[in-house]
Design a protein around this motif. Sequence first.
Motif, PDB file in Angstrom:
ATOM      1  N   PHE A 708      -3.240  -1.521  -4.964  1.00 33.60           N
ATOM      2  CA  PHE A 708      -2.022  -2.311  -4.785  1.00 33.60           C
ATOM      3  C   PHE A 708      -1.055  -2.031  -5.926  1.00 33.60           C
ATOM      4  CE2 PHE A 708      -5.150  -4.976  -6.936  1.00 33.60           C
ATOM      5  CZ  PHE A 708      -4.447  -5.472  -8.035  1.00 33.60           C
ATOM      6  N   ARG A 709       0.241  -2.121  -5.602  1.00 35.72           N
ATOM      7  CA  ARG A 709       1.290  -1.855  -6.577  1.00 35.72           C
ATOM      8  C   ARG A 709       1.948  -3.165  -6.977  1.00 35.72           C
ATOM      9  NH1 ARG A 709       5.840   2.620  -5.356  1.00 35.72           N
ATOM     10  NH2 ARG A 709       6.200   1.272  -3.545  1.00 35.72           N
ATOM     11  N   THR A 710       2.156  -3.326  -8.260  1.00 45.32           N
ATOM     12  CA  THR A 710       2.778  -4.528  -8.805  1.00 45.32           C
ATOM     13  C   THR A 710       4.268  -4.273  -9.044  1.00 45.32           C
ATOM     14  OG1 THR A 710       1.943  -3.800 -10.958  1.00 45.32           O
ATOM     15  CG2 THR A 710       0.696  -5.499  -9.817  1.00 45.32           C
ATOM     16  N   PRO A 711       5.052  -5.331  -9.261  1.00 45.34           N
ATOM     17  CA  PRO A 711       6.502  -5.142  -9.422  1.00 45.34           C
ATOM     18  C   PRO A 711       6.897  -4.196 -10.554  1.00 45.34           C
ATOM     19  CG  PRO A 711       6.027  -7.442  -8.994  1.00 45.34           C
ATOM     20  CD  PRO A 711       4.703  -6.780  -9.173  1.00 45.34           C
ATOM     21  N   ASP A 712       6.015  -3.925 -11.506  1.00 44.39           N
ATOM     22  CA  ASP A 712       6.336  -2.982 -12.580  1.00 44.39           C
ATOM     23  C   ASP A 712       6.087  -1.535 -12.162  1.00 44.39           C
ATOM     24  OD1 ASP A 712       3.591  -2.875 -12.483  1.00 44.39           O
ATOM     25  OD2 ASP A 712       3.263  -3.619 -14.525  1.00 44.39           O
ATOM     26  N   GLU A 713       5.869  -1.320 -10.849  1.00 43.89           N
ATOM     27  CA  GLU A 713       5.657   0.008 -10.266  1.00 43.89           C
ATOM     28  C   GLU A 713       4.322   0.639 -10.646  1.00 43.89           C
ATOM     29  OE1 GLU A 713       7.567   1.355  -7.952  1.00 43.89           O
ATOM     30  OE2 GLU A 713       8.795  -0.450  -8.031  1.00 43.89           O
ATOM     31  N   ARG A 714       3.403  -0.134 -11.187  1.00 46.39           N
ATOM     32  CA  ARG A 714       2.088   0.402 -11.527  1.00 46.39           C
ATOM     33  C   ARG A 714       1.115   0.148 -10.372  1.00 46.39           C
ATOM     34  NH1 ARG A 714       0.212  -1.917 -17.176  1.00 46.39           N
ATOM     35  NH2 ARG A 714      -1.537  -0.520 -16.658  1.00 46.39           N
ATOM     36  N   TRP A 715       0.243   1.141 -10.135  1.00 53.46           N
ATOM     37  CA  TRP A 715      -0.778   1.014  -9.098  1.00 53.46           C
ATOM     38  C   TRP A 715      -2.097   0.582  -9.737  1.00 53.46           C
ATOM     39  CZ3 TRP A 715      -0.174   1.126  -3.942  1.00 53.46           C
ATOM     40  CH2 TRP A 715       0.996   1.678  -3.439  1.00 53.46           C
ATOM     41  N   HIS A 716      -2.845  -0.273  -9.023  1.00 47.40           N
ATOM     42  CA  HIS A 716      -4.104  -0.806  -9.524  1.00 47.40           C
ATOM     43  C   HIS A 716      -5.201  -0.598  -8.461  1.00 47.40           C
ATOM     44  CE1 HIS A 716      -1.855  -3.025 -12.675  1.00 47.40           C
ATOM     45  NE2 HIS A 716      -0.938  -3.109 -11.716  1.00 47.40           N
ATOM     46  N   ASP A 717      -6.380  -0.236  -8.920  1.00 51.17           N
ATOM     47  CA  ASP A 717      -7.504  -0.076  -7.990  1.00 51.17           C
ATOM     48  C   ASP A 717      -7.968  -1.434  -7.494  1.00 51.17           C
ATOM     49  OD1 ASP A 717      -7.545   2.669  -8.239  1.00 51.17           O
ATOM     50  OD2 ASP A 717      -8.965   2.654  -9.908  1.00 51.17           O
ATOM     51  N   GLY A 718      -8.205  -1.491  -6.200  1.00 49.02           N
ATOM     52  CA  GLY A 718      -8.728  -2.700  -5.583  1.00 49.02           C
ATOM     53  C   GLY A 718     -10.133  -2.471  -5.053  1.00 49.02           C
ATOM     54  N   VAL A 745       0.531  -2.263  -0.663  1.00 50.45           N
ATOM     55  CA  VAL A 745      -0.895  -1.944  -0.634  1.00 50.45           C
ATOM     56  C   VAL A 745      -1.078  -0.558  -0.049  1.00 50.45           C
ATOM     57  CG1 VAL A 745      -3.033  -2.438   0.636  1.00 50.45           C
ATOM     58  CG2 VAL A 745      -1.868  -4.264  -0.572  1.00 50.45           C
ATOM     59  N   SER A 746      -1.908   0.230  -0.700  1.00 51.03           N
ATOM     60  CA  SER A 746      -2.247   1.564  -0.227  1.00 51.03           C
ATOM     61  C   SER A 746      -3.649   1.536   0.357  1.00 51.03           C
ATOM     62  CB  SER A 746      -2.178   2.565  -1.394  1.00 51.03           C
ATOM     63  OG  SER A 746      -2.872   3.749  -1.092  1.00 51.03           O
ATOM     64  N   LEU A 747      -3.802   2.073   1.590  1.00 55.70           N
ATOM     65  CA  LEU A 747      -5.096   2.067   2.264  1.00 55.70           C
ATOM     66  C   LEU A 747      -5.525   3.486   2.596  1.00 55.70           C
ATOM     67  CD1 LEU A 747      -4.608  -0.870   4.815  1.00 55.70           C
ATOM     68  CD2 LEU A 747      -5.825  -0.944   2.633  1.00 55.70           C
ATOM     69  N   ALA A 748      -6.525   3.971   1.879  1.00 53.19           N
ATOM     70  CA  ALA A 748      -7.160   5.238   2.238  1.00 53.19           C
ATOM     71  C   ALA A 748      -8.251   4.885   3.245  1.00 53.19           C
ATOM     72  CB  ALA A 748      -7.729   5.921   1.007  1.00 53.19           C
ATOM     73  N   ILE A 749      -7.920   4.830   4.504  1.00 54.92           N
ATOM     74  CA  ILE A 749      -8.796   4.209   5.502  1.00 54.92           C
ATOM     75  C   ILE A 749     -10.115   4.955   5.681  1.00 54.92           C
ATOM     76  CG2 ILE A 749      -8.998   3.545   7.935  1.00 54.92           C
ATOM     77  CD1 ILE A 749      -6.039   2.828   7.862  1.00 54.92           C
ATOM     78  N   PRO A 750     -10.097   6.267   5.970  1.00 50.08           N
ATOM     79  CA  PRO A 750     -11.394   6.923   6.162  1.00 50.08           C
ATOM     80  C   PRO A 750     -12.038   7.387   4.867  1.00 50.08           C
ATOM     81  CG  PRO A 750      -9.666   8.474   6.658  1.00 50.08           C
ATOM     82  CD  PRO A 750      -8.979   7.179   6.309  1.00 50.08           C
ATOM     83  N   GLY A 751     -11.234   7.555   3.799  1.00 52.92           N
ATOM     84  CA  GLY A 751     -11.777   8.037   2.541  1.00 52.92           C
ATOM     85  C   GLY A 751     -12.266   9.464   2.603  1.00 52.92           C
ATOM     86  N   ARG A 752     -11.770  10.225   3.561  1.00 54.64           N
ATOM     87  CA  ARG A 752     -12.154  11.620   3.755  1.00 54.64           C
ATOM     88  C   ARG A 752     -11.177  12.230   4.764  1.00 54.64           C
ATOM     89  NH1 ARG A 752     -17.357  12.941   6.622  1.00 54.64           N
ATOM     90  NH2 ARG A 752     -16.094  14.792   7.099  1.00 54.64           N
ATOM     91  N   PRO A 753     -11.123  13.554   4.909  1.00 55.71           N
ATOM     92  CA  PRO A 753     -10.280  14.132   5.954  1.00 55.71           C
ATOM     93  C   PRO A 753     -10.755  13.669   7.330  1.00 55.71           C
ATOM     94  CG  PRO A 753     -10.879  15.804   4.348  1.00 55.71           C
ATOM     95  CD  PRO A 753     -11.705  14.603   4.029  1.00 55.71           C
ATOM     96  N   TRP A 810       0.760   3.129   3.368  1.00 56.91           N
ATOM     97  CA  TRP A 810       1.169   2.015   2.523  1.00 56.91           C
ATOM     98  C   TRP A 810       1.681   0.867   3.382  1.00 56.91           C
ATOM     99  CZ3 TRP A 810       4.602   4.515  -1.914  1.00 56.91           C
ATOM    100  CH2 TRP A 810       3.818   5.458  -2.609  1.00 56.91           C
ATOM    101  N   LEU A 811       1.246  -0.344   3.028  1.00 51.97           N
ATOM    102  CA  LEU A 811       1.744  -1.548   3.689  1.00 51.97           C
ATOM    103  C   LEU A 811       2.767  -2.221   2.782  1.00 51.97           C
ATOM    104  CD1 LEU A 811      -1.608  -3.161   4.934  1.00 51.97           C
ATOM    105  CD2 LEU A 811      -0.160  -1.488   6.110  1.00 51.97           C
TER     106      LEU A 811
END
Length: 885
Positions: A708-718, A745-753, A810-811
């Motif tokens: 997820f990305r916070t208002p300071d434009e930094r991405w954090h692992d969830g 929110v960034s979703l790497a849904i399958p986590g693989r190709p 990204w959502l």
Amino acid sequence: MRLSTSFGSRRAENRRQLEHLHRVLNDGACPVLSLDVFDTVLWRRVPHPADLFGILGARLRRDGRCPPWLTDTAFRRMRVAAEDEARGRSESLGSEVSLFDIWDAMPLSLFEGTPRDELVRAEVEIERAFTVADLDMADVLRLADKYEVPIVLVSDTYFTEEQLTYLLDRPELDTLRNARVFRSQHHGAAKGSGLWKIVLNGLGCRPEQVVHVGDDAHADQVVPASLGVRTVPYQRIDEDFAGVLEREQESAETFGPFGAHLDPEHGDFGLTSLRARTLGMAPAPTTSAVGTAWRYGASVLGPVLTGFAEWVAFHAHRSGTPVVWCPMREGELLSHLVNQAARSREWKVEARTLWLSRQVTSIASLDCFDRDSVREFVRRSYRLTVSRLLATLHLRPGDVPGLAGELDTVLDHDDIVDRMSAALTETPHLCNRLAVAVTAARERLLRALRDSGALDSPELVLVDLGWGGTIQLQLAHTLRIVQSGTRVSGFYLATDERSTRLHHAGLPAAGYLGQAGQPHETVEAVRRSPEALEQCTNALCGSLVDFTDEGSPVLGPRAGSDSQDAEIRSTQDGIRAFQRQWNRYVEHSGGTWPELTHSARHRLATILTAALKVPTTDEAAVFGNWAHDDNFGSSVVTRILPEDLRPAVPYLSPNDLDDLGMRDAFWPALIAASDTRLSAAARALANGLVDPGMFEPAGEPSETRLRFRTPDERWHDGPRRRVRINHNGLSFARMNFETDGATDVSLAIPGRPAIVRVDWIEATVIAGGDAEPRVLRWDKPDDFAGLTFAECTWLGANMVEFASPHAALWLPLADRTGAPVTSARITIAFAMLPQAVSGFTPRVPPASRVARLSGRARAEYRARGVAGIAAGAARMVIRRLAARR
């Protein structure tokens, strides 16, 4: 008049059968009363008759009459095989044999020279020790004797007349002294193959003059009815209860080859037969759900709580504790059960109710000058707003001016919890103000305790369902603060690892089915899914939130409905019905009936664990609709089977159920039970019939990853979740996160190709300090067209190609809600086609640029109207200018 299996409903057959049987005898409409012997006049304290053979083997081995290497299992199978062989030898004579014939087929050389007759006598003694006179049939026999109705016993048995007389020689059955006995072994014919004609000829009466009672559908009902005999089925185990017993056998942690945990002295303590007898006496239900609830109470919770109550009363009596205290809301039922257990055993113990709750004791024990203590109290709340928590502490907003701008903010993440904890303790004035409120709450609690008499003795003994022992710990701390001198101890159904806090504090806390998290399987099953157990035992009222100055309880609103209340009442009626049945035999035995205080606990743990791990479809239909309140100052009410998970059921695999958190689903196994195929898969996996790898995709394991990305434009692992594929070829992921604010929110849904069909994505979020969560959903082509795709390609509709393990869509949460999100639950339902990790797989053409732009425009318009389209166009211009540079 003709009695048959048609009279009485299947679920309440025995009650109506007995009522009709009493009426027939009272009316003089029964010239001859005939009864089956085993499982009618007598029943055994084991689930199946052959279970006694294993116990017999153990006794013979103990007495040195059987070699030590011959296990109970081996002996049981050998004894069963010997009977089959003996019947085969005498097939020309009708296959009916005696116990002597059976032992002639045993390898007698194994038994250390013990004569055959002595071995036969040992088996008869085992039968005598484990058979019980059925008290309902004893009442029928006394009534028949009163009206001088001739009594006949008709039995398929290998016992001789002398042996059968010995087994029936009991005070309850003295009316059988003049009864005629027809035994299959004596006449060389079974009830299903000629014995009934012998009976009728021997009696010299017409068939319709005979009323026969028995448990076997063919031998006791179909065959005699075909000859004109009036039959009364006395069913022991119906189809539904047979399914309950089957799940207990499958779910047992360790079970012998005869499917039950048998005590060498008491078998299964008669639990199987008494549960069956209780179920046979069920009242006619007003609805099928009420009937299911009653049966659950009678067959599952009844035995477990009867054992628990007996254990509490036994230990209190032995330690000289005259009064134990049962906190409400469970206390109403638990005190009744403990008092009935003590009365039936003549133990000097009284159980009384006491109003207590986690919320009240946590406030009373709060250290207002310790920020960590205050923070832990604040953190324990669930979806409370700042103003609601202040009200819980009897503080006004003006008392804490530092929180004036955040009164409607939900306490759902660490940042706001820290700010509130700091605000409550940042100055001596505020600490003192909080201390005044807490001291007043403590005094109200103490007054209620004194008025009830709970502080009259040096030890206050609590009786509760248990888990972490939080109320006991907090109450003990409160009493230490005021130096009352009263020690708090506890008796619990089960306690988890958190109860070690009690032991460290020097507080006695004992668990019946499990203590401090052991045995793990039992305690974990109860700890993971306690809600139905709690709801089934609660009084029909709200939870305790405070006391008045006079010490009267102040209750919060109660969740539920009229139908839920009726089902809870029915469950509790079933619980009481089983205990009445149990205590009836306790009182009649003159002190010889076995206790459930110690060695029965393993059997009872199996009953409860199996019910929690493998609920039936009927149970899921009832309990899944029940509402559950949070009970700690929150007004949040959740269904035990959450509405938002119902659409996800076709996507779930058994392994996914284990990934669900407590806030996702109170009772994951109930979700499985609501779907036939998922239930079958979960049951097969739980019983080791299938490998967990069946629900994993081919190739290397992969994970759905959230950032997820916070208002300071930094991405954090969830959070991450393992990708699985269920019996439908579908996949599911659910992830929760908290932060002080997230925009995307960034979703790497399958986590693989992989090529993925994303059926829907749902985000339940708290944003902008709103007290109520908002639900955002993406399930249409236009929804996906408006998303950002990083290292992945939208293929049109709901199809996305992910090119690498980190490829993600990204959502735009903040765009949809108008404010950063502080907590969210993201649910994804999808199907995937894995692609080669090398990347050499041919690429699928992406959706056309026109489709992407028009879809994105429609998404912007739905989200923010015309302003959204303008903002989207502005972003495109900025990106193009940046690209030219």
